[in-house]
Design a protein around this motif. Structure first.
Motif, PDB file in Angstrom:
ATOM      1  N   VAL A  97       0.699  -1.219  -0.203  1.00  0.00           N
ATOM      2  CA  VAL A  97       0.197   0.120  -0.524  1.00  0.00           C
ATOM      3  C   VAL A  97       0.424   1.381  -0.044  1.00  0.00           C
ATOM      4  O   VAL A  97       0.037   2.294  -0.619  1.00  0.00           O
ATOM      5  N   ALA A  98       1.948   1.151   0.334  1.00  0.00           N
ATOM      6  CA  ALA A  98       2.377   2.433   0.418  1.00  0.00           C
ATOM      7  C   ALA A  98       3.398   2.750  -1.107  1.00  0.00           C
ATOM      8  O   ALA A  98       3.233   4.153  -1.065  1.00  0.00           O
ATOM      9  N   ASN A  99       3.211   2.024  -1.613  1.00  0.00           N
ATOM     10  CA  ASN A  99       4.067   2.265  -3.057  1.00  0.00           C
ATOM     11  C   ASN A  99       2.137   3.598  -3.172  1.00  0.00           C
ATOM     12  O   ASN A  99       2.793   3.946  -4.564  1.00  0.00           O
ATOM     13  N   ILE A 100       1.207   3.307  -3.196  1.00  0.00           N
ATOM     14  CA  ILE A 100       0.298   4.563  -3.706  1.00  0.00           C
ATOM     15  C   ILE A 100       0.194   6.269  -3.103  1.00  0.00           C
ATOM     16  O   ILE A 100      -0.323   6.891  -3.106  1.00  0.00           O
ATOM     17  N   TYR A 101       1.428   5.830  -1.930  1.00  0.00           N
ATOM     18  CA  TYR A 101       1.517   7.213  -0.848  1.00  0.00           C
ATOM     19  C   TYR A 101       2.666   7.707  -1.359  1.00  0.00           C
ATOM     20  O   TYR A 101       3.520   8.835  -1.018  1.00  0.00           O
ATOM     21  N   PHE A 102       3.723   7.307  -1.876  1.00  0.00           N
ATOM     22  CA  PHE A 102       5.181   7.666  -1.963  1.00  0.00           C
ATOM     23  C   PHE A 102       5.349   8.953  -2.213  1.00  0.00           C
ATOM     24  O   PHE A 102       5.444  10.032  -1.997  1.00  0.00           O
ATOM     25  N   ALA A 103       4.126   9.209  -3.532  1.00  0.00           N
ATOM     26  CA  ALA A 103       3.619  10.346  -3.882  1.00  0.00           C
ATOM     27  C   ALA A 103       3.158  12.203  -2.875  1.00  0.00           C
ATOM     28  O   ALA A 103       3.920  12.660  -3.678  1.00  0.00           O
ATOM     29  N   GLN A 104       2.777  11.931  -2.322  1.00  0.00           N
ATOM     30  CA  GLN A 104       2.467  12.919  -1.811  1.00  0.00           C
ATOM     31  C   GLN A 104       3.424  13.378  -0.739  1.00  0.00           C
ATOM     32  O   GLN A 104       3.370  14.749  -1.307  1.00  0.00           O
ATOM     33  N   PRO A 105       4.483  13.836  -0.392  1.00  0.00           N
ATOM     34  CA  PRO A 105       5.254  14.123   0.124  1.00  0.00           C
ATOM     35  C   PRO A 105       6.114  14.275  -0.999  1.00  0.00           C
ATOM     36  O   PRO A 105       7.475  15.428  -0.716  1.00  0.00           O
ATOM     37  N   LEU A 106       5.987  14.227  -1.816  1.00  0.00           N
ATOM     38  CA  LEU A 106       7.215  14.042  -3.696  1.00  0.00           C
ATOM     39  C   LEU A 106       5.919  15.268  -4.276  1.00  0.00           C
ATOM     40  O   LEU A 106       6.544  15.366  -5.563  1.00  0.00           O
ATOM     41  N   LEU A 107       5.116  15.549  -4.566  1.00  0.00           N
ATOM     42  CA  LEU A 107       4.478  16.122  -5.033  1.00  0.00           C
ATOM     43  C   LEU A 107       5.095  17.519  -5.121  1.00  0.00           C
ATOM     44  O   LEU A 107       4.471  17.748  -6.497  1.00  0.00           O
ATOM     45  N   ASP A 108       5.309  18.672  -4.903  1.00  0.00           N
ATOM     46  CA  ASP A 108       5.831  19.131  -4.982  1.00  0.00           C
ATOM     47  C   ASP A 108       7.526  19.237  -6.027  1.00  0.00           C
ATOM     48  O   ASP A 108       7.457  19.957  -6.955  1.00  0.00           O
ATOM     49  N   GLU A 109       8.093  17.850  -6.247  1.00  0.00           N
ATOM     50  CA  GLU A 109       9.169  17.335  -6.864  1.00  0.00           C
ATOM     51  C   GLU A 109       8.738  17.228  -8.033  1.00  0.00           C
ATOM     52  O   GLU A 109       9.089  17.790  -9.210  1.00  0.00           O
ATOM     53  N   LEU A 110       7.948  16.358  -8.074  1.00  0.00           N
ATOM     54  CA  LEU A 110       6.905  15.922  -9.313  1.00  0.00           C
ATOM     55  C   LEU A 110       6.603  16.750 -10.232  1.00  0.00           C
ATOM     56  O   LEU A 110       6.133  17.737 -11.612  1.00  0.00           O
ATOM     57  N   SER A 111       5.917  17.601  -9.200  1.00  0.00           N
ATOM     58  CA  SER A 111       5.203  19.548  -9.857  1.00  0.00           C
ATOM     59  C   SER A 111       6.434  19.801 -10.821  1.00  0.00           C
ATOM     60  O   SER A 111       6.108  20.293 -11.802  1.00  0.00           O
ATOM     61  N   ASN A 112       7.832  20.432 -10.078  1.00  0.00           N
ATOM     62  CA  ASN A 112       8.254  20.423 -10.890  1.00  0.00           C
ATOM     63  C   ASN A 112       9.595  20.108 -11.730  1.00  0.00           C
ATOM     64  O   ASN A 112       8.915  20.186 -12.710  1.00  0.00           O
ATOM     65  N   TRP A 142      -2.525  14.232   4.456  1.00  0.00           N
ATOM     66  CA  TRP A 142      -1.734  13.697   4.284  1.00  0.00           C
ATOM     67  C   TRP A 142      -1.341  14.568   2.760  1.00  0.00           C
ATOM     68  O   TRP A 142      -0.432  14.181   2.234  1.00  0.00           O
ATOM     69  N   THR A 143      -2.391  14.450   2.093  1.00  0.00           N
ATOM     70  CA  THR A 143      -1.645  14.896   0.257  1.00  0.00           C
ATOM     71  C   THR A 143      -0.812  16.600   0.990  1.00  0.00           C
ATOM     72  O   THR A 143      -0.597  17.261  -0.063  1.00  0.00           O
ATOM     73  N   SER A 144      -2.319  17.273   1.587  1.00  0.00           N
ATOM     74  CA  SER A 144      -1.623  18.947   1.967  1.00  0.00           C
ATOM     75  C   SER A 144      -0.613  19.714   2.211  1.00  0.00           C
ATOM     76  O   SER A 144      -0.773  20.633   2.581  1.00  0.00           O
ATOM     77  N   LEU A 145      -0.685  18.442   3.595  1.00  0.00           N
ATOM     78  CA  LEU A 145       0.809  18.438   4.554  1.00  0.00           C
ATOM     79  C   LEU A 145       1.942  19.006   3.870  1.00  0.00           C
ATOM     80  O   LEU A 145       2.478  20.040   4.469  1.00  0.00           O
ATOM     81  N   VAL A 146       2.406  18.274   2.710  1.00  0.00           N
ATOM     82  CA  VAL A 146       3.894  18.973   1.749  1.00  0.00           C
ATOM     83  C   VAL A 146       4.004  20.230   1.593  1.00  0.00           C
ATOM     84  O   VAL A 146       4.495  20.972   1.534  1.00  0.00           O
ATOM     85  N   LEU A 147       2.435  20.785   1.261  1.00  0.00           N
ATOM     86  CA  LEU A 147       2.679  22.307   1.089  1.00  0.00           C
ATOM     87  C   LEU A 147       2.947  23.138   1.630  1.00  0.00           C
ATOM     88  O   LEU A 147       3.851  23.847   1.262  1.00  0.00           O
ATOM     89  N   PRO A 148       2.389  23.075   2.729  1.00  0.00           N
ATOM     90  CA  PRO A 148       2.962  24.514   3.542  1.00  0.00           C
ATOM     91  C   PRO A 148       4.179  23.493   3.678  1.00  0.00           C
ATOM     92  O   PRO A 148       4.916  25.091   4.276  1.00  0.00           O
ATOM     93  N   LEU A 149       4.475  22.631   4.533  1.00  0.00           N
ATOM     94  CA  LEU A 149       6.015  22.341   4.935  1.00  0.00           C
ATOM     95  C   LEU A 149       7.143  22.482   3.921  1.00  0.00           C
ATOM     96  O   LEU A 149       7.692  22.603   4.455  1.00  0.00           O
ATOM     97  N   SER A 150       6.337  22.499   2.434  1.00  0.00           N
ATOM     98  CA  SER A 150       8.012  22.490   1.384  1.00  0.00           C
ATOM     99  C   SER A 150       8.491  24.259   1.049  1.00  0.00           C
ATOM    100  O   SER A 150       9.135  24.239   1.140  1.00  0.00           O
ATOM    101  N   SER A 151       6.979  24.898   1.528  1.00  0.00           N
ATOM    102  CA  SER A 151       7.298  26.174   1.240  1.00  0.00           C
ATOM    103  C   SER A 151       7.556  28.008   2.111  1.00  0.00           C
ATOM    104  O   SER A 151       7.231  26.987   2.987  1.00  0.00           O
ATOM    105  N   PRO A 152       8.059  28.812   1.698  1.00  0.00           N
ATOM    106  CA  PRO A 152       8.534  29.295   3.255  1.00  0.00           C
ATOM    107  C   PRO A 152       7.799  29.798   3.847  1.00  0.00           C
ATOM    108  O   PRO A 152       6.496  29.837   3.574  1.00  0.00           O
ATOM    109  N   PRO A 153       7.317  30.238   5.056  1.00  0.00           N
ATOM    110  CA  PRO A 153       8.330  30.741   5.005  1.00  0.00           C
ATOM    111  C   PRO A 153       9.662  28.804   6.088  1.00  0.00           C
ATOM    112  O   PRO A 153      10.595  29.224   6.285  1.00  0.00           O
TER     113      PRO A 153
END
Length: 401
Positions: A33-48, A241-252
């Motif tokens: 099941v981890a396979n379908i959740y790897f992308a969640q903390p990587l959304l910014d990387e995939l976006s770029n 868990w989908t959106s958490l990476v967005l504020p944590l990876s962005s400034p500040p």
């Protein structure tokens, strides 16, 4: 019926499953099941990397969850029809191929196709849950389901930690390539560990099998109620868990992927604490456990809302949310699996389709809310879904034990 089930396992109600085998099932479920959740903390990387706008990057998670839902409906019921040993091993092998496709993708269309296949094949986890429930005796089924299901939730959470750490060390592609190797290894282990035997299976066509999933919804009120609860709680789970990476990876804050992924370790504490929910359901406390858990789910968003002011508050909120979701999920499955002994794979499939709908909807809704209303909007959405779930349980609790 042909001999497709000759090597399947014959299980009766007095059978049991050892703790070691239960833990192996839990590990396999977590890895799958981890396979379908790897992308969640990587959304910014995939976006770029693929030039996908942040407002729609959540579609990667949504597509994966949609195909996971299709797999639940089209593949999981096969556990009541085909040789389960071959079904499990075959899906794991194909998962390795799908992960390899994602890890080597150069174009957006290949990425989405690969993620769709990863989602479709990750449903092997539910075949394993139903199989473990069948192997367990009736007096310990809740405990076994609790342990195996905990493996799933822990796999979901540790997926973020693993993905974040490996991405910082070797790039996001290495996450999927490493997982492809792990799935190949796991398929080899199950080839040796899963026993051979026989079972009696009624003659039924594939179309009749799929149709019977819908028939079960009509006939079983408990399945309907618990499936809707699953949809709501996993929408909440996905919203966080989908959106958490967005504020944590962005400034500040601008945290690294390793640090962001470490928040998954916090969630594991909640999942482990809820592993005993199956025992409580075995003892007749399923409704009480559900009510308490849903109340905690609502309270968790109060703490999560303070992300930008206090990491301690965020951590408390994460633990409460994951504790609540896992407790309700384990209780749900413990209550529905005994409904039809001969149709456990179909009961699991029907139930988990609603899980997938909730997860997919939560993923895309959370990124949209964050893009337009910020973290406050995400928390308001999560709290609203929690309130609906609590009210739904209060209204329907008298209809099920």
């Amino acid at each position: 019926m042909n001999n497709a089930n000759d090597d399947a396992i014959h299980i009766n109600q007095s059978s049991s499953i050892s703790r070691a085998v239960t833990l192996l099932f839990a590990t396999a479920c977590g890895m799958s099941v981890a396979n379908i959740y790897f992308a969640q903390p990587l959304l910014d990387e995939l976006s770029n990397d693929f030039a996908i706008d942040q407002s729609i990057i959540g579609l990667i998670i949504t597509v994966t969850q949609i195909f996971y839902g299709l797999g639940l409906l089209l593949l999981v019921p096969l556990g009541d029809l085909l040789n389960q040993r071959r079904l499990i091993i075959g899906q794991m092998l194909l998962s390795s191929v799908a992960l390899l496709l994602v890890g080597t993708a150069s174009y957006v269309v290949v990425l989405f196709a690969g993620m769709a296949l990863v989602g479709l094949l990750a449903v092997v986890t539910q075949t394993l849950v139903a199989f473990a429930a069948t192997m367990a005796s009736s007096t310990e089924r809740g405990r076994v389901v609790g342990i195996v299901t905990s493996g799933i939730v822990i796999g979901i959470l540790l997926a973020r930690t693993f993905a974040g750490l490996v991405t910082d060390l070797a790039g996001w592609r290495s996450v999927y390539l490493a997982s492809a190797g792990f799935m190949l290894l796991m398929s080899g282990m199950f080839l040796k560990v899963l026993p051979r035997g026989e079972r009696e299976v009624k003659s039924i066509t594939y179309s009749q099998l799929i149709q019977s999933v819908f028939t079960l919804f009509i006939q079983e009120r408990t399945l309907r109620i618990r499936s809707i609860l699953a949809m709501l709680i996993f929408a909440d789970f996905s919203i966080l868990w989908t959106s958490l990476v967005l504020p944590l990876s962005s400034p500040p804050l601008a945290l690294s992927h390793t640090v962001i992924g470490a928040f998954g370790l916090v969630g594991v504490a909640g999942a482990l604490a809820a592993a005993q929910a199956g025992k409580l359901a075995d003892q007749g406390y399923g409704q009480r456990t559900t009510g308490i858990a849903l109340t905690l789910l609502l309270i968790s968003w109060i703490f999560i809302n303070y992300l930008d002011k206090s990491f301690l508050a965020l951590i408390i909120g994460i633990v409460l949310l994951d504790l609540a979701v896992q407790a309700v999920h384990v209780t749900n499955q413990t209550m529905i699996l005994p409904l039809r002994i001969e149709a456990r794979s179909r009961l699991t499939a029907g139930y988990m389709v609603f899980y997938s709908i909730g997860s997919a909807g939560g993923s895309i809704a959370s990124t949209q809310m964050y893009a337009h209303y910020g973290w406050g909007g995400v928390c308001l959405l999560g709290a609203s879904i929690s309130t609906i779930a609590l009210l739904f349980w209060a209204i329907t609790k008298r209809f099920t034990k």
